[in-house]
Design a protein around this motif. Sequence first.
Motif, mmCIF file in Angstrom:
data_model
loop_
_atom_site.group_PDB
_atom_site.id
_atom_site.type_symbol
_atom_site.label_atom_id
_atom_site.label_comp_id
_atom_site.label_asym_id
_atom_site.label_seq_id
_atom_site.Cartn_x
_atom_site.Cartn_y
_atom_site.Cartn_z
ATOM 1 N N ILE A 1 0.856 -1.189 0.000
ATOM 2 C CA ILE A 1 0.000 0.000 0.000
ATOM 3 C C ILE A 1 0.889 1.236 0.000
ATOM 4 C CG2 ILE A 1 -1.756 1.315 1.271
ATOM 5 C CD1 ILE A 1 -2.791 -1.380 0.233
ATOM 6 N N ASP A 2 0.793 2.045 -1.047
ATOM 7 C CA ASP A 2 1.514 3.317 -1.111
ATOM 8 C C ASP A 2 0.721 4.324 -0.272
ATOM 9 O OD1 ASP A 2 2.357 5.928 -1.820
ATOM 10 O OD2 ASP A 2 3.037 5.230 -3.780
ATOM 11 N N VAL A 3 1.273 4.687 0.878
ATOM 12 C CA VAL A 3 0.491 5.499 1.832
ATOM 13 C C VAL A 3 0.234 6.919 1.335
ATOM 14 C CG1 VAL A 3 1.185 4.118 3.826
ATOM 15 C CG2 VAL A 3 2.521 6.155 3.226
ATOM 16 N N LEU A 4 1.062 7.399 0.406
ATOM 17 C CA LEU A 4 0.789 8.712 -0.168
ATOM 18 C C LEU A 4 -0.453 8.646 -1.059
ATOM 19 C CD1 LEU A 4 1.372 11.658 -0.849
ATOM 20 C CD2 LEU A 4 2.999 10.860 -2.581
ATOM 21 N N LEU A 5 -0.515 7.636 -1.909
ATOM 22 C CA LEU A 5 -1.648 7.498 -2.833
ATOM 23 C C LEU A 5 -2.941 7.121 -2.117
ATOM 24 C CD1 LEU A 5 -0.033 5.579 -5.845
ATOM 25 C CD2 LEU A 5 -0.613 8.010 -5.704
#
Length: 199
Positions: A185-189
């Motif tokens: 999981i890309d936490v920015l996206l």
Amino acid sequence: MYDQYAALIFDMDGTLVDSGQLHEYAWTATLNKYGIPIDRPLMRSLAGVPTKGTIEILLEKFGITATASLDEMNDFKEQAVHDSMHLYVKPTALIDVAQRYHGKKPMAIGTGAYTEEANKILALCGLDKYIDVVVGADQVQNPKPAPDTFLRCAELLGIDPAQCVVFEDSKLGLQAAASAGMAGIDVLLVHAIENDYFL
């Protein structure tokens, strides 16, 4: 939201913990002391790489002969982090995810920081009570982007890597998760968490 996974694994810096300014401060002090240029985009791209690895990359990139040992420079940076961490660190919005699954699913930290430092930072942020296992760079042969850190988390949690989800803020970390056979999981996206590190 993450009910389909058996375990949650979080990167620490820039993901579960807002520590960008702490590490920017410590790195700026270290690079200035040892005469290494500060290339902000390069430093940002190296987020998640352990201290010694970062120093080696910087020395090679700038063609610099070190004036001190890697150990000395590493120790200086780690001391700067230790002395100032209480001024900078706080949980990110991902604390909501940790709180939601606390007591329901096992959770781990897989970080490029050293384990002792990670434990202190998690305690300062009040996050230690949610985390079952902490795997730092000192516990694995090959740090991120190798999968070792996250595979060790899964092993200690007793969970099949394919049943784990990893939360990360860096490309290197997401690469490590993919190499470990885990969802990333890309936490920015996904969670709009931005690491304010050498922006």
